[in-house]
Structure formats: structure tokens, C-alpha cells
Design an enzyme around this catalytic site. Structure first.
Site, PDB file in Angstrom:
ATOM      1  N   ASP A   1      28.465  -7.222  12.221  1.00  0.00           N
ATOM      2  CA  ASP A   1      27.528  -6.550  11.320  1.00  0.00           C
ATOM      3  C   ASP A   1      27.489  -5.049  11.596  1.00  0.00           C
ATOM      4  O   ASP A   1      27.725  -4.600  12.712  1.00  0.00           O
ATOM      5  CB  ASP A   1      26.131  -7.162  11.500  1.00  0.00           C
ATOM      6  CG  ASP A   1      25.221  -6.858  10.316  1.00  0.00           C
ATOM      7  OD1 ASP A   1      25.743  -6.571   9.212  1.00  0.00           O
ATOM      8  OD2 ASP A   1      23.992  -6.901  10.492  1.00  0.00           O
ATOM      9  N   GLY A   2      27.174  -4.278  10.549  1.00  0.00           N
ATOM     10  CA  GLY A   2      26.963  -2.839  10.717  1.00  0.00           C
ATOM     11  C   GLY A   2      28.004  -1.954  10.048  1.00  0.00           C
ATOM     12  O   GLY A   2      27.968  -0.732  10.211  1.00  0.00           O
TER      13      GLY A   2
ATOM     14  N   TRP B   1      27.599   2.136   9.439  1.00  0.00           N
ATOM     15  CA  TRP B   1      28.624   3.016  10.019  1.00  0.00           C
ATOM     16  C   TRP B   1      29.102   3.998   8.941  1.00  0.00           C
ATOM     17  O   TRP B   1      29.244   5.193   9.189  1.00  0.00           O
ATOM     18  CB  TRP B   1      29.797   2.174  10.538  1.00  0.00           C
ATOM     19  CG  TRP B   1      30.889   2.950  11.203  1.00  0.00           C
ATOM     20  CD1 TRP B   1      31.008   3.224  12.532  1.00  0.00           C
ATOM     21  CD2 TRP B   1      32.034   3.553  10.560  1.00  0.00           C
ATOM     22  NE1 TRP B   1      32.141   3.963  12.765  1.00  0.00           N
ATOM     23  CE2 TRP B   1      32.793   4.177  11.575  1.00  0.00           C
ATOM     24  CE3 TRP B   1      32.488   3.624   9.244  1.00  0.00           C
ATOM     25  CZ2 TRP B   1      33.984   4.861  11.310  1.00  0.00           C
ATOM     26  CZ3 TRP B   1      33.663   4.309   8.983  1.00  0.00           C
ATOM     27  CH2 TRP B   1      34.395   4.915  10.006  1.00  0.00           C
TER      28      TRP B   1
ATOM     29  N   HIS C   1      33.885  -1.160   5.822  1.00  0.00           N
ATOM     30  CA  HIS C   1      34.572  -2.454   5.882  1.00  0.00           C
ATOM     31  C   HIS C   1      36.034  -2.256   6.299  1.00  0.00           C
ATOM     32  O   HIS C   1      36.574  -3.043   7.056  1.00  0.00           O
ATOM     33  CB  HIS C   1      34.502  -3.166   4.531  1.00  0.00           C
ATOM     34  CG  HIS C   1      33.095  -3.542   4.143  1.00  0.00           C
ATOM     35  ND1 HIS C   1      32.209  -4.125   5.020  1.00  0.00           N
ATOM     36  CD2 HIS C   1      32.412  -3.406   2.969  1.00  0.00           C
ATOM     37  CE1 HIS C   1      31.042  -4.336   4.405  1.00  0.00           C
ATOM     38  NE2 HIS C   1      31.151  -3.906   3.156  1.00  0.00           N
TER      39      HIS C   1
ATOM     40  N   SER D   1      29.357 -14.187   4.102  1.00  0.00           N
ATOM     41  CA  SER D   1      28.416 -15.306   4.065  1.00  0.00           C
ATOM     42  C   SER D   1      28.222 -15.798   2.630  1.00  0.00           C
ATOM     43  O   SER D   1      28.536 -15.086   1.669  1.00  0.00           O
ATOM     44  CB  SER D   1      27.061 -14.877   4.648  1.00  0.00           C
ATOM     45  OG  SER D   1      26.362 -14.063   3.719  1.00  0.00           O
ATOM     46  N   THR D   2      27.667 -17.004   2.510  1.00  0.00           N
ATOM     47  CA  THR D   2      27.382 -17.535   1.171  1.00  0.00           C
ATOM     48  C   THR D   2      26.325 -16.671   0.470  1.00  0.00           C
ATOM     49  O   THR D   2      26.152 -16.773  -0.737  1.00  0.00           O
ATOM     50  CB  THR D   2      26.878 -19.003   1.252  1.00  0.00           C
ATOM     51  OG1 THR D   2      25.867 -19.114   2.274  1.00  0.00           O
ATOM     52  CG2 THR D   2      28.002 -19.973   1.582  1.00  0.00           C
TER      53      THR D   2
ATOM     54  N   TRP E   1      27.357 -12.786  -1.747  1.00  0.00           N
ATOM     55  CA  TRP E   1      27.616 -12.610  -3.194  1.00  0.00           C
ATOM     56  C   TRP E   1      26.518 -11.782  -3.852  1.00  0.00           C
ATOM     57  O   TRP E   1      26.691 -11.317  -4.978  1.00  0.00           O
ATOM     58  CB  TRP E   1      27.700 -13.978  -3.901  1.00  0.00           C
ATOM     59  CG  TRP E   1      28.830 -14.846  -3.445  1.00  0.00           C
ATOM     60  CD1 TRP E   1      28.727 -15.964  -2.663  1.00  0.00           C
ATOM     61  CD2 TRP E   1      30.226 -14.691  -3.734  1.00  0.00           C
ATOM     62  NE1 TRP E   1      29.967 -16.511  -2.453  1.00  0.00           N
ATOM     63  CE2 TRP E   1      30.907 -15.758  -3.103  1.00  0.00           C
ATOM     64  CE3 TRP E   1      30.973 -13.762  -4.477  1.00  0.00           C
ATOM     65  CZ2 TRP E   1      32.288 -15.915  -3.179  1.00  0.00           C
ATOM     66  CZ3 TRP E   1      32.354 -13.928  -4.546  1.00  0.00           C
ATOM     67  CH2 TRP E   1      32.992 -14.989  -3.905  1.00  0.00           C
TER      68      TRP E   1
ATOM     69  N   LEU F   1      45.500 -18.452  20.799  1.00  0.00           N
ATOM     70  CA  LEU F   1      44.124 -18.300  20.307  1.00  0.00           C
ATOM     71  C   LEU F   1      43.957 -18.970  18.937  1.00  0.00           C
ATOM     72  O   LEU F   1      44.796 -18.803  18.059  1.00  0.00           O
ATOM     73  CB  LEU F   1      43.825 -16.795  20.166  1.00  0.00           C
ATOM     74  CG  LEU F   1      42.488 -16.424  19.559  1.00  0.00           C
ATOM     75  CD1 LEU F   1      41.355 -16.631  20.560  1.00  0.00           C
ATOM     76  CD2 LEU F   1      42.500 -14.964  19.095  1.00  0.00           C
TER      77      LEU F   1
ATOM     78  N   ARG G   1      18.963 -11.805  14.379  1.00  0.00           N
ATOM     79  CA  ARG G   1      18.902 -13.031  13.569  1.00  0.00           C
ATOM     80  C   ARG G   1      20.285 -13.643  13.423  1.00  0.00           C
ATOM     81  O   ARG G   1      21.290 -13.016  13.732  1.00  0.00           O
ATOM     82  CB  ARG G   1      18.278 -12.760  12.203  1.00  0.00           C
ATOM     83  CG  ARG G   1      18.979 -11.693  11.401  1.00  0.00           C
ATOM     84  CD  ARG G   1      18.391 -11.554   9.992  1.00  0.00           C
ATOM     85  NE  ARG G   1      18.908 -10.358   9.339  1.00  0.00           N
ATOM     86  CZ  ARG G   1      18.286  -9.189   9.306  1.00  0.00           C
ATOM     87  NH1 ARG G   1      17.106  -9.028   9.848  1.00  0.00           N
ATOM     88  NH2 ARG G   1      18.852  -8.151   8.698  1.00  0.00           N
TER      89      ARG G   1
ATOM     90  N   SER H   1      21.420 -15.189  10.422  1.00  0.00           N
ATOM     91  CA  SER H   1      21.962 -15.038   9.072  1.00  0.00           C
ATOM     92  C   SER H   1      22.850 -16.218   8.649  1.00  0.00           C
ATOM     93  O   SER H   1      23.939 -16.031   8.108  1.00  0.00           O
ATOM     94  CB  SER H   1      22.729 -13.718   8.958  1.00  0.00           C
ATOM     95  OG  SER H   1      21.894 -12.632   9.287  1.00  0.00           O
TER      96      SER H   1
HETATM   97  C1  IPE Z   1      25.871 -11.410   8.227  1.00  0.00           C
HETATM   98  O1  IPE Z   1      25.569 -10.090   7.970  1.00  0.00           O
HETATM   99  C2  IPE Z   1      27.135 -11.800   7.498  1.00  0.00           C
HETATM  100  C3  IPE Z   1      28.360 -11.220   8.016  1.00  0.00           C
HETATM  101  C4  IPE Z   1      28.484 -10.455   9.061  1.00  0.00           C
HETATM  102  C5  IPE Z   1      29.551 -11.586   7.297  1.00  0.00           C
HETATM  103  P1  IPE Z   1      24.579  -9.667   6.797  1.00  0.00           P
HETATM  104  O2  IPE Z   1      24.543  -8.179   6.805  1.00  0.00           O
HETATM  105  O3  IPE Z   1      24.978 -10.326   5.530  1.00  0.00           O
HETATM  106  O4  IPE Z   1      23.195 -10.284   7.282  1.00  0.00           O
HETATM  107  P2  IPE Z   1      21.709  -9.914   6.877  1.00  0.00           P
HETATM  108  O5  IPE Z   1      21.642  -9.857   5.390  1.00  0.00           O
HETATM  109  O6  IPE Z   1      21.410  -8.585   7.489  1.00  0.00           O
HETATM  110  O7  IPE Z   1      20.869 -10.997   7.486  1.00  0.00           O
HETATM  111  C1  IPE Z   2      28.957  -6.656   7.860  1.00  0.00           C
HETATM  112  O1  IPE Z   2      28.544  -5.356   7.649  1.00  0.00           O
HETATM  113  C2  IPE Z   2      30.115  -7.041   6.974  1.00  0.00           C
HETATM  114  C3  IPE Z   2      29.778  -8.000   5.917  1.00  0.00           C
HETATM  115  C4  IPE Z   2      28.620  -8.546   5.722  1.00  0.00           C
HETATM  116  C5  IPE Z   2      30.844  -8.361   5.033  1.00  0.00           C
HETATM  117  P1  IPE Z   2      27.448  -5.002   6.570  1.00  0.00           P
HETATM  118  O2  IPE Z   2      28.141  -4.664   5.281  1.00  0.00           O
HETATM  119  O3  IPE Z   2      26.413  -6.046   6.466  1.00  0.00           O
HETATM  120  O4  IPE Z   2      26.840  -3.679   7.203  1.00  0.00           O
HETATM  121  P2  IPE Z   2      25.327  -3.233   7.243  1.00  0.00           P
HETATM  122  O5  IPE Z   2      24.549  -4.348   7.876  1.00  0.00           O
HETATM  123  O6  IPE Z   2      24.914  -2.972   5.824  1.00  0.00           O
HETATM  124  O7  IPE Z   2      25.321  -2.001   8.085  1.00  0.00           O
HETATM  125 MG    MG Z   3      24.668  -6.364   7.466  1.00  0.00          MG
END
Ligand code: IPE
Ligand code: IPE
Ligand code: MG
Length: 242
Positions: free
Chosen positions: A17-18, A22, A34, A62-63, A66, A128, A191, A193
Site C-alpha cells: 500500500d501507498g 508516493w 503504481h 482487491s475486489t 474496482w 519461490l 487494517r 482490507s
Molecule cells: C489494499 O489497499 C489493497 C491492495 C494493496 C491491493 P487499499 O488501498 O485498497 O486499502 P484501503 O482502501 O486503504 O483499505
Molecule cells: C496500493 O497503493 C496499490 C493498489 C491498491 C493497487 P494505493 O493505490 O492504495 O496507494 P494509496 O493508499 O492511495 O497511497
Molecule cells: Mg491504499
């Protein structure tokens, strides 16, 4: 510095995440985050392989993702397609067995085809296991598993009383894999998620504020060191408390 073997989890799961934050810090579009995130995937996957991790499960989509704009979802699909295609040679050279978990039947045909082609091409590799969770939801996975078990009951192949924890575990996408030992979440949010809900019952959790595109080998080793110092009690009274 590489971690000692006892610090290395057998199965590592990561909520990557993040990426968006970034990019925002740099006044770039989310897709740039990304893109940078995919180079972290490559680095961390090979670092895990070098350190002796046996299974690496990465949350890629994640589901619930979308709900993002069509542009962002499209950019992510394009990235999965291109980066998986680009990595195949190296996966092979390193003995990586590439797998996908999630409802990828809902992905565009082109992306699905390239993913499944790589799953097929690497299925005999034994270093792996890289599990990429795409259109993955822990609840969707349980629904799919429960449906499969219910079908067996209806067909008279099984009695409801026979359903055990082990059987439910085996009905999941990760059915033949051990549960994760360590779950890392980057980006600082505390969390899950909807990730691996059943499998993380006794997984050690490590959350770092480091954003996924900035996550690197020293950050991985730090997570492993912390993991190595934990006492996993699984409900029993541990050594330190006896
Ligand atoms: C979780 O991150 C899903 C992935 C890293 C693919 P999200 O950014 O979608 O999660 P929430 O919405 O902050 O809980
Ligand atoms: C995680 O990064 C990648 C995916 C969910 C695909 P985010 O796109 O959720 O990045 P933040 O949480 O908005 O920083
Ligand atoms: Mg995120």
C-alpha cells in the site's frame, strides 16, 4: 545485511500500500506510483527468494479496488500485463513458480491470458512460489470455497458434519499452501482490507509507514528482524511467561 535463517518467514504476505501517496508527494499522477511500485515488486520478490522465503503472497488488486476511476484501474491492468510479460525470463531463471489468486475471470481477457500463460509456463519451478492476489477478496474467497463444499454435499459426496477447519482451509485459493507466518503492510494503515482473512488467524503482523514504492531490502530485513524477535504462542503459554 541479510537476515539469519530463523528470521525468515516460510510464507510472507504483503499488502503493498501507498503507491498513490508516493505519487502525490511528488505531484505525479497515481499511475506513476503504481509504476514505481512494480519495480519494488521485482526487487522484493527476488530479495525474498535470496533469503529463503518459500511462498510470497502479494496483494495487487482487491475486489474493492474496482471503486477507483476507470483510468486508474486501466493503468493497473496495463501494468500487470506488461510487468508480468517482462519478468517471465527472470522468473524462470530464478525458479519462481508464478501463481495468481482471485477472481481473475473478471479481468480483461488479454490480461487474464498473459497471467495464465505465465502460471502454466512456470508451474514446474520449485524455488519461490509467487502468489499474486488479483481481484482478490478474503470474503469472496470464502464464498467460493463454501460454494465448492456445498456442491459436494449436494452431490452426496460429503456429509456436512465432516466439514472441518482443515477442509475449509483446503477449499481456499491457497489450499495447498501453509498459512502466512508474517504479514507486512506498507503505508502505515492498521487494517487488513479483506486480505487472507481465514489464513491470517495466527500470522504475525508488521505495519510500516514506509510507502510501497520506497520499500527496499533494508526495510525487508528490518521486518524480518522484528519478526524473528517475536514469540509466537498460538494460544499456549510461551517460554518467556512460564
Ligand atoms: C489494499 O489497499 C489493497 C491492495 C494493496 C491491493 P487499499 O488501498 O485498497 O486499502 P484501503 O482502501 O486503504 O483499505
Ligand atoms: C496500493 O497503493 C496499490 C493498489 C491498491 C493497487 P494505493 O493505490 O492504495 O496507494 P494509496 O493508499 O492511495 O497511497
Ligand atoms: Mg491504499
Amino acid at each position: 545485511m541479510a537476515s539469519s535463517a530463523s528470521n525468515v518467514p516460510n510464507h510472507l504476505a504483503i499488502i503493498m500500500d501507498g503507491n498513490g501517496r508516493w505519487a502525490r508527494q511528488r505531484l505525479l499522477p497515481r499511475s506513476a506510483g503504481h509504476r514505481k511500485g512494480t519495480s519494488t515488486v521485482r526487487k522484493i520478490a527476488y530479495a525474498c527468494s535470496d533469503r529463503g522465503v518459500k511462498v510470497l503472497t502479494l496483494y495487487g488488486f482487491s475486489t474493492e479496488n474496482w471503486k477507483r476511476t476507470g483510468d486508474e484501474v486501466g493503468a493497473l491492468m496495463g501494468l500487470y500485463e506488461r510487468s508480468v510479460r517482462k519478468e517471465l525470463g527472470e522468473f524462470h531463471r530464478r525458479g519462481v513458480q508464478f501463481r495468481v489468486i482471485g477472481r481473475i475471470n473478471e479481468f480483461p481477457q488479454r490480461v487474464r491470458d498473459i497471467l495464465l500463460e505465465h502460471v502454466e509456463a512456470t508451474k514446474s519451478n520449485s524455488d519461490l512460489i509467487l502468489n499474486l492476489a488479483l481481484n482478490y477478496g478474503g470474503r469472496a474467497e470464502l464464498v467460493d470455497g463454501v460454494r465448492a463444499l456445498a456442491s459436494k454435499v449436494r452431490a452426496g459426496e460429503m456429509d456436512p458434519d465432516e466439514i472441518s477447519e482443515e477442509m475449509i482451509g483446503r477449499s481456499l485459493y491457497t489450499g495447498d499452501l501453509p498459512d502466512p507466518d508474517l504479514l507486512i503492510r506498507t503505508g502505515g494503515d492498521m487494517r487488513f482490507s479483506n486480505f487472507l482473512l481465514w489464513q491470517i488467524a495466527y500470522t504475525e503482523l508488521y505495519v510500516t509507514k514506509t510507502l510501497w514504492p520506497d520499500f527496499d531490502e533494508p526495510a525487508l530485513d528490518e521486518a524480518f528482524r522484528t519478526y524473528g524477535a517475536r514469540e509466537r504462542r498460538f494460544g499456549a503459554v510461551g517460554e518467556k511467561l512460564r
